[in-house]
Design a protein around this motif. Structure first.
Motif, PDB file in Angstrom:
ATOM      1  N   THR A  31      45.979  54.101 -39.174  1.00 47.17           N
ATOM      2  CA  THR A  31      45.385  53.347 -38.554  1.00 47.17           C
ATOM      3  C   THR A  31      44.570  53.862 -36.999  1.00 47.17           C
TER       4      THR A  31
ATOM      5  N   ASN B 108      41.727  36.546 -42.860  1.00 48.18           N
ATOM      6  CA  ASN B 108      42.223  37.771 -43.428  1.00 48.18           C
ATOM      7  C   ASN B 108      41.021  38.804 -43.318  1.00 48.18           C
TER       8      ASN B 108
ATOM      9  N   SER C 102      41.183  42.127 -43.431  1.00 50.55           N
ATOM     10  CA  SER C 102      40.969  42.927 -44.554  1.00 50.55           C
ATOM     11  C   SER C 102      40.076  42.361 -45.576  1.00 50.55           C
ATOM     12  N   TRP C 103      39.968  41.207 -46.073  1.00 48.25           N
ATOM     13  CA  TRP C 103      39.217  40.671 -46.769  1.00 48.25           C
ATOM     14  C   TRP C 103      37.883  40.653 -46.407  1.00 48.25           C
TER      15      TRP C 103
ATOM     16  N   ARG D 196      36.530  42.902 -44.421  1.00 46.41           N
ATOM     17  CA  ARG D 196      35.922  43.890 -44.240  1.00 46.41           C
ATOM     18  C   ARG D 196      35.802  44.404 -45.702  1.00 46.41           C
ATOM     19  N   ASP D 197      36.364  43.943 -46.801  1.00 47.87           N
ATOM     20  CA  ASP D 197      35.822  44.345 -48.110  1.00 47.87           C
ATOM     21  C   ASP D 197      34.712  43.425 -48.475  1.00 47.87           C
TER      22      ASP D 197
ATOM     23  N   ASN E  25      40.418  49.633 -34.481  1.00 48.04           N
ATOM     24  CA  ASN E  25      40.222  50.089 -35.955  1.00 48.04           C
ATOM     25  C   ASN E  25      38.797  51.075 -36.218  1.00 48.04           C
TER      26      ASN E  25
END
Length: 401
Positions: A35, A207, A209-210, A212-213, A255
């Protein structure tokens, strides 16, 4: 060292529970280094995790749980090697992981998480092969990953982790179809992935991470639309992704992958604006991206993925300057792109994708030099471009790239 010292002081090995905790700590530490962009440290830690897991699994070869840990550590080693530009090493790690994952999955066909592990390993093998320009061999691995993911989701449709793996599989298929020139089918694949990403973010908006997806999915949809000539619709998709990416970056400014997402979207908007002949808007977008790429490369000069991103950005800047009637600025940008290409091919001379970039940059510089009347120097760059193209065409005559 700690293990040896414990044995010396206590006259026995570290207890099994403590060894397990030690391995878990290594895995987490490697993730932290990743990271932070400290890939050399991450590679070292993941290797220690792999070695420890391998030793433990060697004491009981029938323990599929321990075998799975070895497979997972190999996946992490592969991820780090690929991020460092060591594609051959990454491919070897992923293939070793897949070999273990196949045995683990066969031993427990109803254990869906282990089936999903195998899907992931196949996806990573396909990714490296695609990155090496080997589309023919990449597609079967992607298709196997998609088939497993569909089967797992069909057995447990409420499991959001399986849904995520299925979305990744759709996107991977779309990536290859784009490179093969099958743009309508690629858009269909990306749209299938997008529907899942949007569903997941609606289920859990917190979330990151999702989220970003979903940003990445907006980019892929935009890319497909742009290739199909729908530039305005592509910009709408890119801007939606940029808005979301910027919000994520504000929430997690350290990040670096989030910064990369923003740069990619600026570059993509620039591409579409250039096709619409909005040259000033295109230059502004490419320059926004350039500031981020330069910063990322300075953060970690061993990260070849970021270096290639910067190389591509400089080439686009050159195109925009040329379209805007600024050949001098274009030549400067193309030379910067060439320098980055030389650094990449110096790291891996066998990478056909990077060699292709090098040939293109030589050709662009040759065009500008010929236009300015410097035909002798232009000929030298043209010859370099031709030599590279002919050499790799002879090695891989079926590669359309």
């Amino acid at each position: 060292k700690a293990t040896a010292l414990y044995r010396e002081v206590n006259g026995e090995d570290i207890p099994a529970d403590d060894r397990l905790q030690q391995l878990l700590t290594l895995a987490r530490l490697g993730d932290v280094y990743t990271t932070l962009g400290r890939l050399d440290d991450a590679a070292r830690i993941y290797k220690e995790w792999n070695e420890g897991s391998t030793r433990r699994s060697g004491t009981d070869l029938n323990n599929v749980f321990w075998q799975r840990d070895v497979s997972l550590s190999l996946d992490k080693m592969g991820d780090t090697a690929v991020a460092q530009g060591k594609l051959a090493d990454g491919l070897a790690d992923y293939q070793a992981s897949a070999d273990i994952a196949e045995k683990v999955a066969a031993a427990a066909p109803t254990e869906l998480e282990w089936q999903s592990d195998l899907s992931f390993a196949y996806d990573r093998i396909g990714y490296v092969m695609r990155s090496q320009g080997n589309l023919k061999d990449a597609m079967p691995y992607y298709q196997k990953a998609l088939e497993i993911s569909k089967r797992v989701v069909g057995l447990d449709p409420d499991n959001i982790n399986w849904q995520r793996r299925l979305a990744v599989a759709h996107d991977s298929i779309g990536d290859v179809l784009i490179m093969e020139g099958d743009y309508n089918r690629a858009l269909d694949a990306f749209s299938s992935g997008f529907a899942i990403w949007r569903m997941l973010t609606e289920l859990d908006p917190a979330n990151l991470s999702w989220q970003r997806d979903l940003c990445v999915s907006y980019t892929k949809i935009g890319d497909s639309l742009q290739i199909l000539g729908e530039y305005k619709n592509a910009i709408v998709s890119y801007q939606a992704g940029l808005s979301l990416s910027s919000a994520l970056a504000s929430a997690d400014p350290e990040n670096l992958e989030g910064q990369r997402d923003i740069a990619i979207l600026h570059d993509s908007i620039g591409d579409a604006q250039l096709m619409l002949q909005a040259n000033a808007e295109a230059l502004a977008a490419f320059n926004e991206a350039n500031h981020i790429w330069e910063s990322l490369v300075k953060t970690d000069r061993s990260n070849t993925r970021w270096l290639r991103d910067l190389e591509i950005n400089y080439s686009k800047l050159g195109d925009a300057h040329l379209a805007n009637g600024e050949p001098g600025a274009a030549l400067t940008a193309y030379k910067s792109a060439l320098d980055a290409s030389l650094a990449l091919t110096g790291n891996d001379a066998g990478n056909s994708l990077w060699q292709r970039d090098l040939a293109i940059n030589c050709g662009k510089i040759g065009d500008l030099l010929a236009r300015s009347g410097n035909k002798d120097l232009a000929t030298q760059f043209y010859q370099q471009s031709l030599d590279i193209s002919e050499r790799f065409s002879a090695i891989d005559p079926d590669n359309s790239m």
